[in-house]
Design a protein around this motif. Sequence first.
Motif, PDB file in Angstrom:
ATOM      1  N   ILE A 532       0.846  -1.194   0.000  1.00  0.00           N
ATOM      2  CA  ILE A 532       0.000   0.000   0.000  1.00  0.00           C
ATOM      3  C   ILE A 532       0.884   1.247   0.000  1.00  0.00           C
ATOM      4  N   THR A 533       1.902   1.246   0.853  1.00  0.00           N
ATOM      5  CA  THR A 533       2.823   2.380   0.878  1.00  0.00           C
ATOM      6  C   THR A 533       3.528   2.527  -0.468  1.00  0.00           C
ATOM      7  N   PHE A 534       3.916   1.388  -1.032  1.00  0.00           N
ATOM      8  CA  PHE A 534       4.595   1.412  -2.328  1.00  0.00           C
ATOM      9  C   PHE A 534       3.728   2.068  -3.394  1.00  0.00           C
ATOM     10  N   VAL A 535       2.435   1.693  -3.412  1.00  0.00           N
ATOM     11  CA  VAL A 535       1.539   2.271  -4.407  1.00  0.00           C
ATOM     12  C   VAL A 535       1.471   3.784  -4.223  1.00  0.00           C
ATOM     13  N   MET A 536       1.424   4.233  -2.969  1.00  0.00           N
ATOM     14  CA  MET A 536       1.322   5.674  -2.744  1.00  0.00           C
ATOM     15  C   MET A 536       2.584   6.405  -3.154  1.00  0.00           C
ATOM     16  N   VAL A 537       3.757   5.859  -2.740  1.00  0.00           N
ATOM     17  CA  VAL A 537       5.014   6.569  -3.024  1.00  0.00           C
ATOM     18  C   VAL A 537       5.346   6.481  -4.511  1.00  0.00           C
ATOM     19  N   ASP A 538       5.415   5.256  -5.016  1.00  0.00           N
ATOM     20  CA  ASP A 538       5.848   5.073  -6.405  1.00  0.00           C
ATOM     21  C   ASP A 538       4.746   5.493  -7.368  1.00  0.00           C
ATOM     22  N   GLY A 539       3.495   5.168  -7.035  1.00  0.00           N
ATOM     23  CA  GLY A 539       2.384   5.441  -7.951  1.00  0.00           C
ATOM     24  C   GLY A 539       1.907   6.875  -7.879  1.00  0.00           C
ATOM     25  N   TRP A 540       1.308   7.257  -6.778  1.00  0.00           N
ATOM     26  CA  TRP A 540       0.699   8.579  -6.687  1.00  0.00           C
ATOM     27  C   TRP A 540       1.712   9.688  -6.900  1.00  0.00           C
ATOM     28  N   ALA A 541       2.774   9.668  -6.053  1.00  0.00           N
ATOM     29  CA  ALA A 541       3.754  10.747  -6.129  1.00  0.00           C
ATOM     30  C   ALA A 541       4.462  10.730  -7.474  1.00  0.00           C
ATOM     31  N   GLY A 542       4.713   9.520  -7.991  1.00  0.00           N
ATOM     32  CA  GLY A 542       5.385   9.409  -9.285  1.00  0.00           C
ATOM     33  C   GLY A 542       4.584  10.056 -10.395  1.00  0.00           C
ATOM     34  N   VAL A 543       3.266   9.801 -10.396  1.00  0.00           N
ATOM     35  CA  VAL A 543       2.418  10.366 -11.435  1.00  0.00           C
ATOM     36  C   VAL A 543       2.351  11.892 -11.313  1.00  0.00           C
ATOM     37  N   ALA A 544       2.215  12.346 -10.064  1.00  0.00           N
ATOM     38  CA  ALA A 544       2.154  13.795  -9.868  1.00  0.00           C
ATOM     39  C   ALA A 544       3.467  14.439 -10.287  1.00  0.00           C
ATOM     40  N   GLY A 545       4.583  13.722 -10.026  1.00  0.00           N
ATOM     41  CA  GLY A 545       5.880  14.257 -10.446  1.00  0.00           C
ATOM     42  C   GLY A 545       5.993  14.314 -11.963  1.00  0.00           C
ATOM     43  N   GLU A 546       5.377  13.343 -12.640  1.00  0.00           N
ATOM     44  CA  GLU A 546       5.440  13.295 -14.102  1.00  0.00           C
ATOM     45  C   GLU A 546       4.856  14.558 -14.718  1.00  0.00           C
ATOM     46  N   ILE A 547       3.731  15.032 -14.152  1.00  0.00           N
ATOM     47  CA  ILE A 547       3.070  16.178 -14.774  1.00  0.00           C
ATOM     48  C   ILE A 547       3.840  17.474 -14.535  1.00  0.00           C
ATOM     49  N   LEU A 548       4.639  17.466 -13.462  1.00  0.00           N
ATOM     50  CA  LEU A 548       5.415  18.684 -13.171  1.00  0.00           C
ATOM     51  C   LEU A 548       6.557  18.864 -14.169  1.00  0.00           C
ATOM     52  N   ARG A 549       7.066  17.758 -14.726  1.00  0.00           N
ATOM     53  CA  ARG A 549       8.133  17.804 -15.731  1.00  0.00           C
ATOM     54  C   ARG A 549       9.328  18.634 -15.265  1.00  0.00           C
ATOM     55  N   LEU A 550       9.810  18.302 -14.080  1.00  0.00           N
ATOM     56  CA  LEU A 550      10.876  19.128 -13.507  1.00  0.00           C
ATOM     57  C   LEU A 550      12.131  19.097 -14.369  1.00  0.00           C
TER      58      LEU A 550
END
Lengths: 788, 788
Positions: A532-550
Motif C-alpha cells: 500500500i505504501t509502495f503504491v502511494m510513493v511510487d504510484g501517486w507521487a510518481g504520477v504527480a511528479g510526471e506532470i510537473l516535468r521538472l
Amino acid sequence: MTAALFFDFVIVCLNSVMATLLDIGVSAAINILSAFAFLLAFAILRLQPFNDRVYFPKWYLKGLRSSPSSNGAFVRKFVNLDYTSYLKILAWIPAALQMPESELIEHAGLDSAVYLRIYLLGLKIFVPIAFLGFAILVPVNYTNNTLESMKVEYSDVDKLSISNIPKGSDRFWTHLVMAYAFTFWTCYVLLKEYEKVAQMRLHFLASEGRRPDQFTVLVRNVPPDPDESISELVEHFFLVNHPDHYLTHQIVYDANKLSKVVKKKKNMKNWLDFYQLRHERNPSKRPIRKTGFLGLCGEKVDAIDYYTSEIAKLSKEEVEERDRLNGQNSIIPAAFVSFRTRWGAAVCAQTQQTRNPTIWLAEWAPEPRDVYWNNLAVPFVHLTIRRLIIAVALFFLIFFFMIPIAFVQSLANIEGIEKAVPFLKPLIERKSMKLIKSFIQGFLPGIALKIFLILLPTILMLMSKFEGFVALSILERKSASKYYLFLLVNVFLGNIITGTAFQQLNTFIHQSVNDFPRIIGVAIPMKASFFITFVMVDGWAGVAGEILRLKPLIIYHLRNFFLVKTEKDREEAMEPGSFDFGSSEPQLQLYFLLGLAYAVVTPFLLPYILIFFGLAYVVFRHQVINVYNQEYESAAAFWPDVHGRIICALIISQVLLLGLLSTKEAANSTPFLIALPILTIWFNKFCKSRYESAFKKYPLQEAMMKDTLERIKEPNLDLKNFLLSAYINPVFKEMDEDDSASCFDKDGDFENILVPTKRSSRRNTPVPSKYNDSASPSLSDIGREQQL
Amino acid sequence: MTAALFFDFVIVCLNSVMATLLDIGVSAAINILSAFAFLLAFAILRLQPFNDRVYFPKWYLKGLRSSPSSNGAFVRKFVNLDYTSYLKILAWIPAALQMPESELIEHAGLDSAVYLRIYLLGLKIFVPIAFLGFAILVPVNYTNNTLESMKVEYSDVDKLSISNIPKGSDRFWTHLVMAYAFTFWTCYVLLKEYEKVAQMRLHFLASEGRRPDQFTVLVRNVPPDPDESISELVEHFFLVNHPDHYLTHQIVYDANKLSKVVKKKKNMKNWLDFYQLRHERNPSKRPIRKTGFLGLCGEKVDAIDYYTSEIAKLSKEEVEERDRLNGQNSIIPAAFVSFRTRWGAAVCAQTQQTRNPTIWLAEWAPEPRDVYWNNLAVPFVHLTIRRLIIAVALFFLIFFFMIPIAFVQSLANIEGIEKAVPFLKPLIERKSMKLIKSFIQGFLPGIALKIFLILLPTILMLMSKFEGFVALSILERKSASKYYLFLLVNVFLGNIITGTAFQQLNTFIHQSVNDFPRIIGVAIPMKASFFITFVMVDGWAGVAGEILRLKPLIIYHLRNFFLVKTEKDREEAMEPGSFDFGSSEPQLQLYFLLGLAYAVVTPFLLPYILIFFGLAYVVFRHQVINVYNQEYESAAAFWPDVHGRIICALIISQVLLLGLLSTKEAANSTPFLIALPILTIWFNKFCKSRYESAFKKYPLQEAMMKDTLERIKEPNLDLKNFLLSAYINPVFKEMDEDDSASCFDKDGDFENILVPTKRSSRRNTPVPSKYNDSASPSLSDIGREQQL
C-alpha cells in the motif's frame, strides 16, 4: 543485501513498519499532500508564459501555438499576472478529459490513445472487483476473531484480510467463488478490450492515408552474387517472383559511421553556439576551455577557435565518409522493396520467398521513422547466436544483479578501502574523518544501486538492440518484456519473500514444487501494508511528479539561456518527450499484478490502486494532448504484450491463492481452484488465435479494398514518385539542410551514388525486363534519365 | 498395480531378474533364437506361391506381378518345390538393401523412404557413440572396485557402468567430456539429417508431376450469408480478393451419413458373398443365421434372404440420403478453392484473408487421398474448446489410466464378485470351481490391461479426430505425439521409478525441483539390465514378428477361402498395410531415448540398440519394397516431429545425467553440464528456424519456377478440367462403380446436384463476373453448358 534495498526510497516511509490503519492514514496524508504540492506547482508553473514551451510543446510542434507575442509589457512575457486564471488551478483536468478519443487519435496517434486505454482498463477491471471485495470479502473477513484469539501482533489491515479466517473454515468458499468471479470479470474485460483495440487498429490502418510502409516490404539477407550487384539482384528476384506487383526498391547503405560523425558534429556546434553566445554577452573576454576529459583537465585553449577547428575536422571526415559510401562495399545486403499495390506487399510480407528460409527474409517494412538502421545488416546465424547470448545474460542480470553492485558497495565501504589500501588507514581513522566516513558508508551503497536502477532500462534497450531487431517499436516492446521480468522477480517476489532473487532461486531449487506457491502465498497477506505504501510513493507521487516535468523544465530554461539564438533553436530546445513504453509499461503492469494478487487476499489494497489508475489516466491524457510527441506510430502493435502480461499476472495471482489456501487447511474448496489457471491459459490461447493476427498480419481483403478505392479515386497516381525517397536513411536527408558537407552534386549524381550504374553482367537476368518503360526498377535509372 | 504390469509380457523374462552378464547372454540367446525362428518361418513361407499375395502385395498393386500362372502342376500353385530356392533363405536381405533410395522414393513414395531413414539415423547416431563408449567409458568404469568395496550385491553390467566410479572421483570428467561429445555428435547428425530430408522433400515436391493439391487451398469457416449460397459466396470472395489467380472451387457436402450407409452395405455384401459361396459349395443346405447380437442369439432366418433384404433396405436408404444431399442444407461452409497457378495457391495458403482470423481460414489442401472429410465442418470456436477438452483428457489418460483398469480388474477378482453379488457365494466356493477361480484371478487382470494397450492407439486417434484436424497425415502425427507422451511417462519413467504415473506425480509434487532428475538419475543405472531385456523382447522379436505378418497371413487365407469369387475380390482380400506412424514412430523413439539416456551411464546397452536399428532397417526396407502400400503421401511432413522428439530425448538424458552426477559428489564437473541442455534447446530453435519452414510453407520461388516451366511445356493445358473432380468426396466417386443406388443421371444432372443453379439474388455480387468466358466458377456452370 536485502531486496528491500531496491526501494530504498520506500524504506524511509517504512521505518516505522506500516501496521495499523492509522499509520497508513498518516502515510496516505503525507503522500496525498506531496502529490497535491506537485499538482499545485504544476498548476501555477503552466500558467507562466515563459514555461509555455515546456508544458505545451505538442501544440508548438503542430504549429497551432507560437511564442507569446512581443506586444505588451516585458514582464507579461514571462509571468502571468492575470489573477483570475490562478483561481482555476484544476481547469486542466476537465480540459484533459474533454477531447473525444477519435480526435485524440488524430491529434496524437493511435499508440498514445491505446496506451491511455491501459489505465482505463485498470479502472474497468478493478472498480467492480473493489466493490465486490468491500461488499462481500471485507465483512466475511472482519467478522472473525482468529487474530485476536491467536494473541499474535496484528494490524487492522490484517483484520480485513484473509488472515483473519480460521483454518479449515467453510468461509473460504466465499474466497473461492470470488476468485472465480474476479477471474471471469478480468477475462471478460480483457476480451472486450482486445476486440476493441484490434478493431481500432484495423480501422486506423484502413482509414489512414497513403503511406510508404503500406506498399513496402523490408527484405533482409539478400544472398551475395558474384555477377550482380545487390540492387540488380533484388530487382531481378522480384521481377521474376512477383512479376505483376513489383514496383521499385531502395537499397540500404551502411551509414552507421556517418551517423556518428554527424551526431558528433551537431554536438560540437551546440558548444560553439554556447561559447559564441557567451562571448557576445561579454565581448571583453574570450571564453577558454581545457581540451582533456570533459573539459576538466588538459591544455587551455580558446574555446571558439577550438570548436571551429573541431567542426572543420569533422566536416572533412563527413565528406570522406560520404565519399566512401559511393563504393559498392558500403551497400548492406538488405533492401526496401515496394510494390504496385498494398495487396502485392501484403502477399510478399506474409509468404516465404525461397527454399532457404534464412535468405530473402521479407517482412513488413516499419514506417520510415520507426526503422532502426543499425541492425539491418545482421545475418541470420548471428541473430540466433545473439538471442542465445542475450537470454543467458538476461537470466544472470535478473538473478545475480546484486553481485556487481555489492562489489561496488564493498569498495565504497571504508573498511574495505582500508583493507585494499592499508597505508590509507591512519588517514581514515583520524577523528576529523569520522563524519565523512559515516557519510560515505551511509550514502554510497545506496547510490551504486540507484545508478544501476536508473541505467537499467538503457541496459535492457542495449541488449534488445544487440539482439538485432529492426524497428524502434519492436526494440521498445522487447525491452519492456525484459524489464517486466526484472520487476516481477526483484520487486514483486523479491519484496514478498525478502532476500535477493539469487537467494530465492537457491531456496526454491531446494523446495518442493508444491511449496513454491505456498511460501509466497503465505507471505502475501503480511506484505499488504508494504505494498500500500509502495503504491502511494511510487504510484501517486510518481504520477504527480510526471506532470510537473521538472527535468525538462530545467533543461529547457538552461538551453534557452545558453544556446538559443533563433526561433528554430528554441524549437529544438523543447523536449516534448514521449511515452517510454520500454520502462513505463512494465511499471504499470506491476499495479495490475498487485491488484489481482491482493483482490481476494486483502481487498483493502484495491482503492489505492484505483486512485493510482484514475490519477494516472487524467495526468497522462493531459500529457498526451499537450506535451508528448511520439517518435513513431506502430498502430498499437504493443497490445498483445500488454494483454499477455495481464494474463500472466492473473495466473500468478491464482497460483498464489492456491498456495495460500492449501496452508489454510481448506481441503474442501482448494481443489476447485486448480481449474482456474487452466481456464485462464486456455482463454489466452483463444484470444491469441482470435485477435493476435490483427497485430501481426495484414489481411488481403483490407489491402484489396484500399487498392480498389485508390484506383478509382486517383487513377493517374504516380506511386513510384511517392515512394522515391521514403526509405532513405535520415542521415542522407539531412544533407539538404546541411550546407557544408554534401558530397552530392544537385544534378543527379546523388542517384548515381545510390545505385552504381556498372552493369557488366546480364548473364543471370532470368527474364527480359519488360518493365523498362512503365516502371524503371531503381533510382539509378531516374538518375541516368535526368542526366540525359 | 505397478507400471511393470505394462510389460507383463516382459515380466516372464524378468522373473529371474537379469543381473549378470551370463543371464543377459542367456536371454539374448533365447531372443536371438526366437527372432531367427520368425525369420526362418518367413523365409520359407514367402517362397510358397499361395502366400505370394501376403508377402508381395505391393507388386500386385503396382500391376507388376500377377497370380501364379495356372499352367503347371496343381501343387506348384501352392507349394514351392524348387529346393534350390530354400538354400538362399537370406536372399531377401541383400534384395531389400539393393534398391537405391531414388528408386525407392519412386516405388513407395517419400514418406516411406524418409521413415526408413529414421532407422538409419539411429545407426548413424549410435555407432560412433557405442564405439566411443566401449573404447573410453567402459575401461574407465571397469578399472575401479567401488562396487566390490561397498560389499553390495551388484551385477557385471553394473561393473561396466558409472555406478562403479567412487563418489567425488575425478574420473567423472571423462563422463562429462563424453556427454558433450555425444551431444555434439547427435546434434551434428540431426542437423545433417534435417537438411537432407528438407532437401529431399523440396526436391520431391519440385519433381513430382502436376497434382491437384498444388493448385488448391482448403478454405474453412465460410461465414453464412443470407443472400448468397456458399458456392456463390466463395466464388465472389475469391474473384474479388485474388482476381488474377482464382480459377474454380469445389464445395463440400456433409456426406458422413452416406459414408456410413455405404460402408454398412459393403459389409452386408461381404456376408452375402460368404453365405452364397457356402451355399454353392453345399447346395443341399440353405445357410441360416440368427438376427440378434453378432448372430449369436435371436430368431433363426435364411441367411441369404436376410442379407439380400438388408442390402435392399440399405440401398433405399442410400438413395434417400443421396437425394437429401441435393438440398442446400447439406453443404458444409468449406470449399476447395483452386487457382490458375501454384503461385496463386501458395499466396492464398500463406496469407490471412479477412480482418476476422476465424473465418475464411485458408490452408494448403491435403492431397485428395489424405483428406479427412468428417472434420471439414467444425467451426472455429468448437476447435479451441475441443482442444482444451482433449488436453485435459490426455493428462488424465496418461496419469490416471490405471484407475479404470484397476476397477475392471477388481471386478474380475472373484472376491470382488462375491461381495457384489453375495448369493453367488456358495456357487463360487464349490471345490470344483477352485481351478476356474484361480484361472480367472491369474489371467483376467492382465487381459484388461492388454486390451487397453491394444486399444490405446485407437483411443488416441479418436481423440485426435475429435480435435478436428482435416488430414489423415495430421491425425497420425498428432496421435503419435500423444502416444509418445504416454510411453515416455508410463514406460520410460514408469519403469525407472517403479509405481504408476499417478503415484510418481504425487511423489514429485512433494519433492524439490532439484530432486526430480536426481531421483530418476540415481535409478537409471539400476534399470539397465531390465531395459536390455526390453530391447530384445520388444525390439528384436517384435521386428522379426513384423516380417512374418502372421495376422495378415491368416486373414488373407480366411478371406481367400470364404469370400473370394473373382480376381478383384482376391485383390481386395490382400491387406498390404502401411507404416502406422501414429503408433510405430513413438515406439521407435523410445529406443532413441534409451540409447541417449544410457550412452554415458551404461554404454553396455548400446549394442543391443544398434542391433535393433540394423535389423529393423533391413526388415522394414523389405516391407516397404514388397508389402506396404501407403494410403497417402505427405512428402515427409512428419520429420519436424521426429527431430523434435529426438531433441527431447537428448535433453531428458542430459538432465538425468546432471541429476545422477550431482549425487556422486562430483562437484567440480557437474556445473559444466548445465550448459548442455541450454545449448541443445538453442540448437533446436536454430534447426526450427532454419529448416522447419520447408515442411510448413511453399516458397514462392519454387511455385513460380514450376508454373513457368509448365507454361512453356504445355501452353494449352486445360487446368480446370484437370481439377474438375479432384476433390469430390470418395463416396460420390464410388457411385460410378455402384450400379443400383446412383441417383444421378449420366447427362449432367450430377453437376446440378453438386451446385444448385438457383441464383435468385445477385445483389451482393461485388464485381461483374468477367471470368464467365474463360473460367466458369463452379461445376454447376459446366453442368449447364453440357445441358445446352
